[in-house]
Design a protein around this motif. Structure first.
Motif, PDB file in Angstrom:
ATOM      1  N   VAL A  45       0.852  -1.183   0.000  1.00 53.31           N
ATOM      2  CA  VAL A  45       0.000   0.000   0.000  1.00 53.31           C
ATOM      3  C   VAL A  45       0.887   1.233   0.000  1.00 53.31           C
ATOM      4  O   VAL A  45       1.813   1.320   0.801  1.00 53.31           O
ATOM      5  N   ARG A  46       0.615   2.175  -0.898  1.00 47.64           N
ATOM      6  CA  ARG A  46       1.336   3.446  -0.821  1.00 47.64           C
ATOM      7  C   ARG A  46       0.504   4.403   0.010  1.00 47.64           C
ATOM      8  O   ARG A  46      -0.707   4.407  -0.078  1.00 47.64           O
ATOM      9  N   GLY A  47       1.146   5.230   0.786  1.00 46.92           N
ATOM     10  CA  GLY A  47       0.404   6.157   1.640  1.00 46.92           C
ATOM     11  C   GLY A  47       0.193   5.528   2.995  1.00 46.92           C
ATOM     12  O   GLY A  47       0.332   4.319   3.179  1.00 46.92           O
ATOM     13  N   THR A  48      -0.169   6.355   3.978  1.00 47.51           N
ATOM     14  CA  THR A  48      -0.228   5.878   5.356  1.00 47.51           C
ATOM     15  C   THR A  48      -1.657   5.825   5.881  1.00 47.51           C
ATOM     16  O   THR A  48      -1.863   5.598   7.067  1.00 47.51           O
ATOM     17  N   HIS A  49      -2.658   6.034   5.023  1.00 48.23           N
ATOM     18  CA  HIS A  49      -4.023   6.093   5.527  1.00 48.23           C
ATOM     19  C   HIS A  49      -4.843   4.837   5.262  1.00 48.23           C
ATOM     20  O   HIS A  49      -5.651   4.444   6.088  1.00 48.23           O
ATOM     21  N   GLN A  90      -6.971  -7.065  -6.424  1.00 47.90           N
ATOM     22  CA  GLN A  90      -7.307  -5.841  -7.161  1.00 47.90           C
ATOM     23  C   GLN A  90      -7.451  -4.655  -6.215  1.00 47.90           C
ATOM     24  O   GLN A  90      -7.100  -3.539  -6.562  1.00 47.90           O
ATOM     25  N   CYS A  91      -8.004  -4.918  -5.007  1.00 52.82           N
ATOM     26  CA  CYS A  91      -8.180  -3.842  -4.030  1.00 52.82           C
ATOM     27  C   CYS A  91      -6.871  -3.116  -3.778  1.00 52.82           C
ATOM     28  O   CYS A  91      -6.837  -1.919  -3.553  1.00 52.82           O
ATOM     29  N   TYR A  92      -5.758  -3.893  -3.763  1.00 57.62           N
ATOM     30  CA  TYR A  92      -4.479  -3.293  -3.399  1.00 57.62           C
ATOM     31  C   TYR A  92      -3.958  -2.358  -4.474  1.00 57.62           C
ATOM     32  O   TYR A  92      -3.223  -1.426  -4.178  1.00 57.62           O
ATOM     33  N   ILE A  93      -4.302  -2.601  -5.734  1.00 58.65           N
ATOM     34  CA  ILE A  93      -3.678  -1.819  -6.805  1.00 58.65           C
ATOM     35  C   ILE A  93      -4.210  -0.394  -6.815  1.00 58.65           C
ATOM     36  O   ILE A  93      -3.448   0.565  -6.720  1.00 58.65           O
ATOM     37  N   ASN A  94      -5.525  -0.251  -6.945  1.00 58.67           N
ATOM     38  CA  ASN A  94      -6.055   1.084  -7.181  1.00 58.67           C
ATOM     39  C   ASN A  94      -6.733   1.688  -5.967  1.00 58.67           C
ATOM     40  O   ASN A  94      -6.520   2.848  -5.654  1.00 58.67           O
ATOM     41  N   SER A  95      -7.551   0.913  -5.249  1.00 54.91           N
ATOM     42  CA  SER A  95      -8.235   1.485  -4.098  1.00 54.91           C
ATOM     43  C   SER A  95      -7.235   1.829  -3.006  1.00 54.91           C
ATOM     44  O   SER A  95      -7.418   2.765  -2.254  1.00 54.91           O
ATOM     45  N   GLN A 147      -7.447   5.369 -11.068  1.00 53.91           N
ATOM     46  CA  GLN A 147      -8.099   4.244 -11.731  1.00 53.91           C
ATOM     47  C   GLN A 147      -8.826   3.341 -10.753  1.00 53.91           C
ATOM     48  O   GLN A 147      -9.224   2.234 -11.094  1.00 53.91           O
ATOM     49  N   SER A 148      -8.988   3.818  -9.530  1.00 58.01           N
ATOM     50  CA  SER A 148      -9.837   3.100  -8.600  1.00 58.01           C
ATOM     51  C   SER A 148     -11.282   3.289  -9.040  1.00 58.01           C
ATOM     52  O   SER A 148     -11.638   4.326  -9.604  1.00 58.01           O
ATOM     53  N   ARG A 149     -12.092   2.289  -8.794  1.00 57.71           N
ATOM     54  CA  ARG A 149     -13.502   2.453  -9.153  1.00 57.71           C
ATOM     55  C   ARG A 149     -14.190   3.437  -8.218  1.00 57.71           C
ATOM     56  O   ARG A 149     -15.311   3.834  -8.468  1.00 57.71           O
ATOM     57  N   GLY A 171      -3.294   6.315 -11.827  1.00 58.83           N
ATOM     58  CA  GLY A 171      -3.562   4.885 -11.738  1.00 58.83           C
ATOM     59  C   GLY A 171      -2.421   4.062 -12.318  1.00 58.83           C
ATOM     60  O   GLY A 171      -1.498   4.598 -12.928  1.00 58.83           O
ATOM     61  N   ASP A 172      -2.507   2.746 -12.116  1.00 62.33           N
ATOM     62  CA  ASP A 172      -1.405   1.880 -12.541  1.00 62.33           C
ATOM     63  C   ASP A 172      -1.252   1.833 -14.050  1.00 62.33           C
ATOM     64  O   ASP A 172      -0.188   1.542 -14.552  1.00 62.33           O
ATOM     65  N   LYS A 173      -2.314   2.119 -14.795  1.00 63.27           N
ATOM     66  CA  LYS A 173      -2.203   2.042 -16.248  1.00 63.27           C
ATOM     67  C   LYS A 173      -2.075   3.418 -16.885  1.00 63.27           C
ATOM     68  O   LYS A 173      -2.118   3.551 -18.090  1.00 63.27           O
ATOM     69  N   ASP A 174      -1.938   4.467 -16.073  1.00 62.49           N
ATOM     70  CA  ASP A 174      -1.856   5.809 -16.629  1.00 62.49           C
ATOM     71  C   ASP A 174      -0.481   6.144 -17.197  1.00 62.49           C
ATOM     72  O   ASP A 174      -0.336   7.101 -17.940  1.00 62.49           O
ATOM     73  N   GLY A 175       0.527   5.392 -16.826  1.00 60.13           N
ATOM     74  CA  GLY A 175       1.861   5.636 -17.361  1.00 60.13           C
ATOM     75  C   GLY A 175       2.658   6.618 -16.529  1.00 60.13           C
ATOM     76  O   GLY A 175       2.107   7.353 -15.715  1.00 60.13           O
ATOM     77  N   PRO A 176       3.970   6.633 -16.746  1.00 57.91           N
ATOM     78  CA  PRO A 176       4.864   7.415 -15.896  1.00 57.91           C
ATOM     79  C   PRO A 176       4.671   8.931 -16.012  1.00 57.91           C
ATOM     80  O   PRO A 176       4.875   9.648 -15.036  1.00 57.91           O
ATOM     81  N   LEU A 177       4.288   9.412 -17.200  1.00 58.50           N
ATOM     82  CA  LEU A 177       4.162  10.858 -17.360  1.00 58.50           C
ATOM     83  C   LEU A 177       2.975  11.379 -16.577  1.00 58.50           C
ATOM     84  O   LEU A 177       3.063  12.388 -15.873  1.00 58.50           O
TER      85      LEU A 177
END
Lengths: 365, 526
Positions: free
Chosen positions: A119-123, A176-181, A278-280, A326-332
């Motif tokens: 998880v990124r972030g501390t919340h 999936q929960c871990y990637i975007n949410s 890209q979280s729902r 989101g994970d599919k948005d790319g580095p830029l």
């Protein structure tokens, strides 16, 4: 037989390679032993979990009878019991759902299977969306409809995902929960983190006497579509006003959450600690989920007080605040969002202070 | 005994024997890749990869005159297939397979366009050597990272973004929750392969021996503990597969909107294949000393990829790792590639049940070795001799892991183009007394540099005339001609155009140290 290249250099490189492999092997053995040891240890429950699991009568034994089912239907539903390892797995799973970040744990990495690594972030914690430790109930003690219940989700294991059309078993949906949410990374499907949460969800289903393959009202979210409102259109400005009135008190004027003494009290809904684009949950990505969540679950203690149009407006406003890509948005895009998350909050705060609308308050990022 | 073995091996390693040995090794190496790429990356049944490794390799071997060329399934192409078709249909389903075949056919036809329109094909030449080497090293590392989970008997992480971070997560997962039996099998395979590679006579057999050692250990475990206890995955039995499996791309009217939506994916697929083929052929031309025009490669790929969709096969393109292996094993004819296809067909047909017991961790270990072989330190060192090349190399190496392979190609080529333009924009201009010597190009980009020196010389009142010597200029664009005409009107300026060779002899003679570093000399002069 002739060696291809003789010489100390070659021998040293080969020895280095084999030595590295050996060292990694020993390290792997040590880590495996440590995991096995943690699995054997007694679990220190969070207060919420201690209460919930005691109410549901979790104990090792040959058979399991749910006190909840007995009280609600008057019939004892006798199920196969749990071994002591099963009980520990269920307890750890409950702890993970209640306190993913390990704020209540003495040694978060050991007691929560390194969950913060994913998880990124501390919340972020599971309990923010899957409220009531994955089993939210009304005042009357009935499961709350549209509350993302983990128990009802488990009995719908192996469901088709309605957005991608892919067959997703319960474990994969957790991943999936871990990637975007949670704006993070998938744990491996064989990880104890996934297994324990599955064990806990499965126990909840047994405790609530849910039947496999059935659809229950508490599963998922009651989506709020645009057509279910008065069709005034979703309005960012209206949403901003409603947000200030209903949400800003806990989540902060810019949605950055509230932190007291380094411990998260109310989670961020924007900024680096929030769900990503890209979280729902993000209105701009799927426009029906966050309004549905808000209508059923927010504000805490006043659930159901928001109109459907309010929910859509607030969700629209929230999704327009800067958050990670989101994970599919790319580095830029990721870089751009990072910039926005750094630059916009102080700018907006400066403007607000200048206009005298809001006294500056501790946003507690 | 030892002498007998080595004599026998020397005899076996005669010209044809060696080619057949290379073919067999390639068949063994391509087999796990074919199965893994089609099932885990492309979302297609394993026979797609197998048929590509049989027929794709055979077609390209017959159509492409290069000695060191091996087509077949490709990891990045397979990944593109999976990513393109994910929103269109559920994986492994009949619709998905139909769309996949259509995607391959479209890609093949786009490749034919590259063959038919020469400037398009020429565009592929902008993939320079540092770009290609950077990509190869990047892919090698990527393959090692990608093999961590199967090495430890874990499911592959399907998250494709942020590769380096996911590789790190996979590595930690191997250490913490990997299946120890799988790790043992993988380590045995790895160690046997690495150690046998050190012996000259066994070098070409190393991969085979490694796989055999891993398989034997896995069979020992299965016999003692049972497969229910070890839980080590094995390769699927593929013996029911026949020679060919005819298929038709999905081109119905209802499918048209989806087919239109996958056209960008088809372009990416076609370009990725051609980029890799052209880059790999350029590299192998240099390494093997045989020159084959890259258009032969484009022709072979394009034609094969138009046929392969009709026999249930993934698209083919050059494989860096297998071609490096061929080069390392000193292949000398196309027999190696052609025989690898036939060996694979025979392996699948007759030894399907033996292939079925090869454990997946052993295959992962082999893919790690192949990936490590792709990282060639001597190439990397050569690129780091020259700063711009080092930048281009590092950029394309890093962008494989940040932007993906296609991004790496674009990023590296752009950098190489920028570098070339930059060099041209700084021509070698010197002012010696009243002689202004210009070497290189006079064009809009370089004019500012030339003009600044010209004006300095023009303002120097010590000399009555200024000689502009452009004997060593090889290109003047219209703007440069207009500039020359303008300074020609200046009475002090006299043009010198000497092509008598005196200049060149002088240059070749004196100051050899400075000839090597033109840019430094230019900086001093300026």
């Amino acid at each position: 037989m002739k060696l291809l290249a003789t010489g100390w250099g070659k021998a040293a490189r080969l020895a280095l390679l084999i030595g590295t492999l050996l060292a990694l092997y020993i390290l792997a053995q040590a880590r495996h032993d440590e995991r096995a040891h943690i699995r054997e240890q007694a679990v220190k429950l969070t207060p919420g979990c201690a209460d919930k699991l005691a109410r549901y009568g979790l104990a090792a034994g040959a058979s399991y009878t749910s006190p909840y089912a007995l009280a609600h239907s008057g019939q004892a539903s006798i199920k196969r019991g749990y071994s002591t390892e099963d009980v520990r797995a269920i307890q750890r799973g409950c702890n993970i759902i209640d306190d993913l970040q390990g704020q209540l744990a003495a040694d978060p990495a050991r007691e929560r299977w390194n969950s913060t690594r994913f998880v990124r972030g501390t919340h972020t914690s599971c309990d923010h969306c899957h409220q009531g430790i994955g089993d939210k109930q009304t005042a009357a003690g009935a499961p709350q409809a549209g509350s993302l219940s983990l128990a009802a989700s488990w009995v719908m294991a192996d469901m088709y995902d309605q957005f991608t059309g892919i067959l997703l078993p319960y474990e994969l949906r957790q991943m999936q929960c871990y990637i975007n949410s949670s704006n993070g990374y998938k744990p491996n499907v064989a990880d104890d983190l996934i297994r324990d949460v599955t064990a806990y969800s499965r126990f909840l289903a047994a405790a609530l006497d849910l039947r496999f393959g059935n659809h229950y009202a508490e599963q998922g979210i009651d989506e709020v579509t645009a057509s279910s409102t008065l069709k005034r259109g979703d309005d960012y400005v209206r949403g901003a006003a409603r947000y200030k009135e209903k949400c800003a008190h806990c989540h902060g004027p810019q949605g950055l959450g509230t932190v007291v003494d380094g411990k998260m009290q109310y989670p961020a809904v924007a900024g680096p600690n929030a769900f990503n684009q890209q979280s729902r949950n993000n209105f701009s990505f799927v426009s029906t989920i966050l309004p549905g969540f808000l209508c059923r679950n927010m504000p805490l203690g006043e659930e159901g007080s928001l109109s459907k149009q309010d929910c859509r407006d607030i969700a629209f406003y929230v999704s327009n605040m800067p958050r990670p890509a989101g994970d599919k948005d790319g580095p830029l895009a990721a870089l751009w969002q990072q910039l926005m998350m750094r630059v916009m909050p102080p700018l907006i705060q400066a403007v607000d202070t200048w206009q005298g609308h809001d006294a500056p308050r501790d946003t507690g990022t | 005994m030892r002498q007998a073995v080595s004599t026998w091996l020397t005899l076996r390693a005669g010209p044809i024997g060696n080619e057949l040995l290379i073919g067999l090794t390639l068949a063994i190496v391509v087999l796990p890749q074919a199965v893994a790429f089609s099932t885990t990356l492309a979302g297609l049944p394993s026979y797609f990869g197998i048929y590509c490794a049989v027929w794709g390799v055979l077609f390209t071997a017959l159509l492409n005159p290069s000695r060191v060329f091996h087509g077949g399934p490709n990891s990045t192409q397979s990944a593109v297939i999976g990513v393109t078709l994910l929103p269109v249909a559920p994986q492994f389903g009949p619709d998905y397979i139909g769309y996949a075949l259509t995607l391959f056919l479209l890609a093949g036809m786009i490749q034919l366009l590259f063959l038919a329109i020469r400037p398009l094909g020429r565009f592929l030449d902008f993939v320079s050597e540092p770009v290609a080497n950077g990509m190869i090293c990047g892919i090698g590392l990527y393959m090692i990272f990608k093999s961590f989970p199967p090495f430890a008997g874990l499911p592959v992480n399907t998250q494709v973004e942020w590769r380096l971070w996911i590789a790190w997560q996979s590595f930690l997962a191997v250490l913490e929750i990997g299946n120890m039996h799988a790790i043992h099998i993988g380590l045995i395979t790895l160690l046997v392969t690495v150690i046998t590679r050190q012996f000259k006579a066994l070098r070409n057999w190393a991969i085979l021996l490694g796989i055999i050692a891993g398989t034997l250990y896995s069979e020992y475990l299965n016999a003692h503990l049972g497969i229910g206890e070890t839980l080590v995955e094995q390769t699927a039995n593929i013996s029911p597969a026949g020679f060919v499996y005819p298929s038709l791309p999905l081109l119905s009217q209802e499918a048209m909107p989806d087919i239109i939506s996958i056209i960008p994916g088809a372009i990416t697929l076609a370009l990725l294949g051609l980029f890799q083929t052209v880059a790999a052929m350029r590299l192998m031309n240099r390494k093997s000393g045989q020159f084959v025009d890259a258009r032969h490669g484009i022709f072979a790929d394009a034609v094969s990829n138009c046929v392969l969709p009709f026999i249930s096969a993934l698209p083919t393109c050059a494989s860096f790792n297998r071609m490096s292996l061929m080069q390392a094993m000193n292949t000398s004819s196309r027999l190696a590639a052609a025989s690898s296809a036939l060996f694979l067909l025979a392996l699948v047909g007759f030894f399907g049940e033996y292939i079925a017991i090869i454990p997946v961790p052993a295959m992962a270990a082999i893919i790690m070795v192949v990936g490590a072989n792709m990282i060639d330190w001597s190439d990397i060192k050569a690129h780091f001799q020259h700063r711009p090349e080092a930048i281009v190399f590092s950029a394309s190496f890093l962008s494989v892991h940040v932007f993906g392979l296609f991004g790496a190609v674009i990023c590296g080529s752009l950098l190489a183009l920028v570098y070339a333009k930059w060099e041209k924009a700084h021509p070698n201009v010197t002012l010696e007394g009243n002689v202004l010597r210009i070497r290189g190009n006079i064009y809009y980009g370089s004019l500012p540099v030339i003009e600044s020196l010209y004006h300095r010389a023009n303002n120097d009142r010590r000399f009555d005339e200024l000689i502009v010597d452009f004997s060593a200029v090889h290109h003047i664009d219209p703007e440069g001609i207009r500039w020359l005409a303008e300074i020609g009107r200046n009475d002090r300026v006299r043009f010198a155009e000497r092509r008598n060779g005196q200049d060149r002899r002088d240059d070749a003679g004196g100051r050899p140290g400075e000839r090597k570093r033109k840019d430094r000399r230019r900086r001093q002069a300026l």
